[in-house]
Design a protein around this motif. Structure first.
Motif: not given
Length: 181
Positions: A9, A47, A52, A73
């Motif tokens: 991320l 991620a 997130r 992402e």
């Protein structure tokens, strides 16, 4: 470090120049999440659902402060880039573990020099509890099982023993979803 494919991320943001405390607050929050700063001011986390959500909250905070933010992402194309980023995460975590270990060692030395009177024993125990909370936080953001963890845990257990209390710190194999091993 073995080459592996890791999803990442990414967070890039812009905040107003003034007041500078806004930028500092966001920087501190990203560091608390365990994010690592890549060149050109892009924060990165491995991620998963938790990270997130963390970046979503960070993005909301940035926007509430008048800034703009972009979240992505991504997966690196060359796997060796993943290894470099993972090494950066581990180095950052090792540094934080080393700081915890040094603080615990200071408590241990103070307790071993001479018996602490009750007036100094309670503040030392409170400091130990603070270090234990910090270690728990560090475990949550140690995404790649940094080697320094064991030393910090050992130092905290030794300090707890010297202060005459059982450590709440337990040794575990690491974050349930840690990657990079």
């Amino acid at each position: 470090i073995a080459a592996m494919a890791t999803d990442w991320l990414l967070c890039s943001y812009r905040l107003p120049r003034e007041p500078s405390r806004l930028r500092l607050a966001i920087w501190r929050r990203a560091k608390r999440l365990g994010a690592t700063l890549l060149p050109d001011a892009v924060w990165v986390l491995p991620a998963d659902a938790k990270t997130r959500e963390d970046f979503d909250w960070l993005a909301e905070d940035i926007e509430e402060r008048g800034g703009s933010v972009m979240l992505w992402e991504a997966r690196s194309l060359p796997p060796l880039q993943d290894a470099e980023v993972i090494q950066r995460f581990r180095a950052d975590a090792d540094q934080r573990y080393a700081e915890l270990g040094r603080a615990a060692t200071q408590l241990l030395k103070a307790a071993r020099r001479r018996p602490l009177p009750p007036a100094r024993l309670e503040p030392a125990r409170q400091r130990l509890r603070l270090l234990e909370r910090s270690l728990r936080l560090e475990r949550r953001r140690d995404y790649f099982r940094a080697a320094g963890r064991q030393g910090a845990e050992t130092a905290l257990r030794a300090a707890a023993t010297a202060l005459g209390i059982g450590a709440r710190t337990t040794t575990t194999t690491g974050r349930a979803h840690a990657v990079g091993d």
